[in-house]
Write an enzyme that holds these catalytic residues in place. Structure first.
Site, PDB file in Angstrom:
ATOM      1  N   ASP A  55      27.047  49.952  39.802  1.00 43.86           N
ATOM      2  CA  ASP A  55      25.907  49.039  41.048  1.00 43.86           C
ATOM      3  C   ASP A  55      27.090  48.696  41.774  1.00 43.86           C
ATOM      4  O   ASP A  55      26.268  48.779  42.662  1.00 43.86           O
ATOM      5  CB  ASP A  55      25.734  47.585  40.081  1.00 43.86           C
ATOM      6  CG  ASP A  55      27.331  46.735  39.638  1.00 43.86           C
ATOM      7  OD1 ASP A  55      28.370  47.260  39.828  1.00 43.86           O
ATOM      8  OD2 ASP A  55      26.433  45.397  39.129  1.00 43.86           O
ATOM      9  N   ARG A  56      28.244  49.107  41.759  1.00 44.68           N
ATOM     10  CA  ARG A  56      29.340  49.735  42.937  1.00 44.68           C
ATOM     11  C   ARG A  56      28.959  51.251  42.947  1.00 44.68           C
ATOM     12  O   ARG A  56      29.209  51.691  42.966  1.00 44.68           O
ATOM     13  CB  ARG A  56      31.200  49.122  42.602  1.00 44.68           C
ATOM     14  CG  ARG A  56      31.251  47.842  42.194  1.00 44.68           C
ATOM     15  CD  ARG A  56      31.659  46.460  41.463  1.00 44.68           C
ATOM     16  NE  ARG A  56      31.925  45.549  41.676  1.00 44.68           N
ATOM     17  CZ  ARG A  56      32.688  44.953  41.757  1.00 44.68           C
ATOM     18  NH1 ARG A  56      33.891  45.066  41.973  1.00 44.68           N
ATOM     19  NH2 ARG A  56      32.465  43.270  41.302  1.00 44.68           N
ATOM     20  N   ARG A  72      41.343  34.127  45.189  1.00 47.09           N
ATOM     21  CA  ARG A  72      40.896  36.008  46.005  1.00 47.09           C
ATOM     22  C   ARG A  72      41.353  35.227  47.628  1.00 47.09           C
ATOM     23  O   ARG A  72      40.511  34.615  47.774  1.00 47.09           O
ATOM     24  CB  ARG A  72      39.290  36.183  45.337  1.00 47.09           C
ATOM     25  CG  ARG A  72      39.199  36.474  44.571  1.00 47.09           C
ATOM     26  CD  ARG A  72      37.435  37.656  43.918  1.00 47.09           C
ATOM     27  NE  ARG A  72      36.993  38.233  43.020  1.00 47.09           N
ATOM     28  CZ  ARG A  72      37.234  39.079  42.235  1.00 47.09           C
ATOM     29  NH1 ARG A  72      38.926  39.417  42.452  1.00 47.09           N
ATOM     30  NH2 ARG A  72      37.121  39.217  41.034  1.00 47.09           N
ATOM     31  N   ASP A  78      31.200  52.354  39.431  1.00 46.92           N
ATOM     32  CA  ASP A  78      32.048  51.518  38.290  1.00 46.92           C
ATOM     33  C   ASP A  78      31.015  51.505  37.441  1.00 46.92           C
ATOM     34  O   ASP A  78      30.318  52.601  37.307  1.00 46.92           O
ATOM     35  CB  ASP A  78      31.774  50.026  39.018  1.00 46.92           C
ATOM     36  CG  ASP A  78      31.280  49.565  38.842  1.00 46.92           C
ATOM     37  OD1 ASP A  78      29.533  49.657  38.848  1.00 46.92           O
ATOM     38  OD2 ASP A  78      30.581  48.165  38.496  1.00 46.92           O
ATOM     39  N   LYS A 107      22.771  45.515  42.938  1.00 44.26           N
ATOM     40  CA  LYS A 107      23.535  46.079  43.898  1.00 44.26           C
ATOM     41  C   LYS A 107      23.272  47.786  43.067  1.00 44.26           C
ATOM     42  O   LYS A 107      22.976  48.278  41.677  1.00 44.26           O
ATOM     43  CB  LYS A 107      24.910  45.755  44.276  1.00 44.26           C
ATOM     44  CG  LYS A 107      25.972  45.474  42.997  1.00 44.26           C
ATOM     45  CD  LYS A 107      27.025  44.621  43.472  1.00 44.26           C
ATOM     46  CE  LYS A 107      27.880  44.528  42.262  1.00 44.26           C
ATOM     47  NZ  LYS A 107      27.783  43.201  41.906  1.00 44.26           N
ATOM     48  N   ASP A 142      28.928  50.132  35.261  1.00 47.79           N
ATOM     49  CA  ASP A 142      27.821  49.809  35.242  1.00 47.79           C
ATOM     50  C   ASP A 142      27.050  50.167  36.134  1.00 47.79           C
ATOM     51  O   ASP A 142      25.697  49.949  35.929  1.00 47.79           O
ATOM     52  CB  ASP A 142      26.921  48.052  34.323  1.00 47.79           C
ATOM     53  CG  ASP A 142      27.557  47.889  35.602  1.00 47.79           C
ATOM     54  OD1 ASP A 142      28.442  47.347  36.999  1.00 47.79           O
ATOM     55  OD2 ASP A 142      26.558  46.704  36.151  1.00 47.79           O
ATOM     56  N   SER A 148      30.689  45.313  33.507  1.00 48.21           N
ATOM     57  CA  SER A 148      30.641  45.738  34.722  1.00 48.21           C
ATOM     58  C   SER A 148      31.929  46.415  34.936  1.00 48.21           C
ATOM     59  O   SER A 148      32.564  47.277  34.404  1.00 48.21           O
ATOM     60  CB  SER A 148      30.701  44.664  35.901  1.00 48.21           C
ATOM     61  OG  SER A 148      30.597  45.388  37.256  1.00 48.21           O
ATOM     62  N   HIS A 149      32.952  46.626  36.103  1.00 39.85           N
ATOM     63  CA  HIS A 149      34.079  47.499  36.230  1.00 39.85           C
ATOM     64  C   HIS A 149      35.119  46.499  35.358  1.00 39.85           C
ATOM     65  O   HIS A 149      36.365  47.316  35.652  1.00 39.85           O
ATOM     66  CB  HIS A 149      34.411  47.165  38.006  1.00 39.85           C
ATOM     67  CG  HIS A 149      34.456  45.600  38.522  1.00 39.85           C
ATOM     68  ND1 HIS A 149      33.472  44.901  37.492  1.00 39.85           N
ATOM     69  CD2 HIS A 149      35.435  44.543  38.822  1.00 39.85           C
ATOM     70  CE1 HIS A 149      33.518  43.633  38.562  1.00 39.85           C
ATOM     71  NE2 HIS A 149      34.926  43.439  39.140  1.00 39.85           N
TER      72      HIS A 149
HETATM   73  C1  G1P Z   1      33.024  39.640  41.539  1.00 35.94           C
HETATM   74  C2  G1P Z   1      33.315  39.424  43.433  1.00 35.94           C
HETATM   75  C3  G1P Z   1      31.898  39.052  43.294  1.00 35.94           C
HETATM   76  C4  G1P Z   1      30.391  40.488  42.363  1.00 35.94           C
HETATM   77  C5  G1P Z   1      30.582  39.944  41.164  1.00 35.94           C
HETATM   78  C6  G1P Z   1      29.925  40.732  40.021  1.00 35.94           C
HETATM   79  O1  G1P Z   1      32.949  38.112  41.130  1.00 35.94           O
HETATM   80  O2  G1P Z   1      34.252  39.040  43.919  1.00 35.94           O
HETATM   81  O3  G1P Z   1      30.795  39.874  44.666  1.00 35.94           O
HETATM   82  O4  G1P Z   1      29.418  39.740  42.681  1.00 35.94           O
HETATM   83  O5  G1P Z   1      32.455  40.333  40.828  1.00 35.94           O
HETATM   84  O6  G1P Z   1      30.188  42.272  40.290  1.00 35.94           O
HETATM   85  P1  G1P Z   1      33.559  37.310  41.517  1.00 35.94           P
HETATM   86  O7  G1P Z   1      34.755  37.570  40.442  1.00 35.94           O
HETATM   87  O8  G1P Z   1      34.668  37.020  42.818  1.00 35.94           O
HETATM   88  O9  G1P Z   1      33.497  36.057  41.311  1.00 35.94           O
HETATM   89 ZN    ZN Z   2      29.360  46.466  38.533  1.00 36.74          ZN
END
Ligand code: G1P
Ligand code: ZN
Length: 544
Positions: free
Chosen positions: A282-283, A497, A278, A377, A280, A114-115
């Protein structure tokens, strides 16, 4: 097939999938048998895929191509009949979800962290998606994890690497591998959901935009759709080539890593819209001229205006949000008279609601927004829905946001992250706080009175499964809220968080600076959690 090789292996520790699949540093994935063990554990946890189709693709990050070759050989050796892979190994997460659904595939393997940053010392990830196109539910991820602890062999083929850069079909063992254009099917889907003519007219009228693909997967999608189909000026899409290390940047479109966009949006001559996605895809990040829109507000605003786009003109069935996401969307649902669902963090919890037709639009405070068009997403989808709304309303982002607050009230919202803290301290903090929750209701802290405090648990209305320990919530009488939870996606130590929210109905008080508006709640959060004592940290690593 005589070519199938059965390779003896032994369990490797730590292959527990988190909120979004298995995420680790690249060198961990490069260890002998590591990828193979996890992929075989996935296949061993599934039933009835012989001869069926598997979709495979990733965000193009470092190790993507190597991992895909491993997955292709193993999928063929394990009996899939067809494997569909994006050219160059590329598929954004929402595009992969769409392909799984539109091909009627058995499932898919998405390679992404992901990010998180990429590169030889960056992160990598593997996620399994089921036939509805969404992330595997806990039932499957638990089975995968259990299997990783007992696995003793995996199946593969003794075949050379395939050419992933040429579109077409090749035989691999008893399977067929189809290399497809990663953009085409997704682009068709977007053209069905949105009024491309109206958006083209918007750009033709002089509307300007900057979309930062952050050298990650959305570049090819954004260039084809924004600059190709919709006539946005060349140069609208920046950092549009996917790079294995994302150009050394952190492909997280938040106010820290995409600060240049914020600066641009607040500069003289700013474009009408600044947006990003981001690693991949999805954000989403949305910033109008002089107006940043928080992710929670993005969900509420899109829900309130979605009917302006052809794909949603019949209205929404319901709205779903993750628990830590602000209650702004709830107010829209109430006004529309539709259902509103509060789920644990992670997109997988939306799948059942979308499949059952209970929710149409979903979102998370972490910058994910999406709808029932796929089961992930979708960053570019969110940008296109904004464009469709802007094209119909012919107002600026700032004006639309202010009108929204005047109608529904404003939910001031911020998330404070403490990254890479020692796990022991983080766990102790959560344990102490959990133990203190029952003593909080009724207590007064300045103007704030605790109405209730709990450890969020979710009962899925569709499959009736229960998920517990999903975050500690302290709710105040005036609607304010503090939430604490540990990240399930970090790859080093623990990430705490803290989510802080305050509802302000009075339009005369809608222009406060966010951190100032939340200051009393922030200091109370620090006090109640004793975060400084438990972590040794004076301040969060990232504030969004
Ligand atoms: C984080 C985000 C959550 C999202 C996930 C995947 O997860 O908070 O909303 O679904 O990345 O993109 P977390 O690191 O808080 O478990
Ligand atoms: Zn992502």
């Amino acid at each position: 097939m005589s070519m199938i090789k059965t390779v003896a292996t032994t369990p490797i520790a730590g292959q527990k999938p988190g909120t979004s699949g298995l995420r680790k540093k690249v060198p961990v994935f490069q260890a002998p048998h590591y990828v193979e063990n996890f992929v075989q554990a996935i296949f061993d946890s599934l039933e009835g895929f012989a001869g069926k189709t598997l979709v495979v693709g990733g965000d193009g990050r470092y190790f993507n191509r190597e991992a895909i070759q491993i997955v292709l050989r193993m999928a063929a050796a394990n009996g899939f009949g067809r494997v569909v892979v994006g050219r160059g190994g590329i598929l954004s997460t929402p595009a992969a979800s769409n392909l799984i659904r539109s091909l009627g595939a058995f499932g898919g393997i998405v390679l992404s962290a992901s990010h998180n940053p990429g590169g030889p010392d960056g992160d990598f990830g593997i996620k399994y998606n089921i036939g509805n196109g969404g992330p595997a539910p806990e039932k499957i991820t638990d089975a995968v994890f259990a299997r990783t602890t007992t696995i003793d062999r995996y199946l593969t083929l003794a075949t050379p690497d395939l050419d992933l850069d040429r579109i077409g079909e090749v035989a691999l063992g008893g399977a067929t591998v189809s290399v497809v254009d990663p953009v085409a099917a997704y682009r068709d889907l977007m053209a069905r959901l949105f009024d491309f003519d109206a958006i083209r007219a918007l750009f033709a009228s002089g509307f300007t935009m900057r979309f930062d693909a952050m050298s990650a997967v959305t570049g090819p999608y954004a260039k084809a759709i924004l600059e190709g189909d919709l006539g946005a000026a060349p140069g609208t899409v920046i950092n549009g080539e996917p790079l294995p290390d994302f150009g050394g940047h952190h492909p997280d479109p938040n106010l820290v890593h995409a600060k240049h966009l914020l600066d641009l949006a607040f500069s003289a001559g700013a474009p009408d819209l600044c947006a990003a996605s981001d690693g991949d895809g999805d954000r989403n990040l949305i910033i109008g001229r002089n107006r940043f829109v928080t992710p929670s507000d993005r969900l509420a605003l899109l829900a309130a205006n979605a009917h302006l786009a052809p794909g949603y003109k019949a209205g929404l069935a319901g709205i779903a949000r993750s628990m830590p996401t602000s209650g702004a969307a709830d107010r829209v649902a109430a006004k529309l008279g539709i259902g509103c669902y509060e789920t644990p963090t992670g997109w997988k919890y939306f799948g059942n609601l979308l499949d059952a037709g209970l929710a149409t639009i979903c979102g998370e405070e972490s910058a994910g927004t999406g709808s029932d068009h796929v089961r992930e997403k979708d960053g570019l989808w969110a940008v296109l829905l904004w464009l469709n709304i802007l094209a119909v309303r012919r107002q600026g982002v700032d004006e639309i946001v202010r009108e929204h607050w005047a109608t529904y009230g404003r939910n001031y919202y911020s998330r404070h992250d403490y990254e890479e803290v020692a796990s022991d301290g983080a766990n102790a903090m959560m344990a102490d706080l959990r133990a203190a929750l029952p003593s909080l209701p009724g207590r007064r802290f300045g103007d704030l009175v605790v109405a209730s405090a709990d450890d969020f648990a979710y009962h899925d209305p569709v499959d009736h499964s229960d998920s517990r320990n999903q975050g500690l919530r302290i709710l105040f009488a005036d609607g304010s809220r503090i939430v604490f939870r540990l990240s399930g996606t970090g790859t080093a130590g623990a990430t705490i968080r803290i989510y802080i929210e305050r509802f302000e109905p009075d339009p005369a008080r809608h222009e406060q600076e966010t951190q100032a508006a939340l200051a009393d709640l922030v200091s109370l959060a620090g006090e109640l959690s004793a975060i400084r004592r438990h972590t040794g940290r004076d301040a969060p690593t990232v504030i969004t």
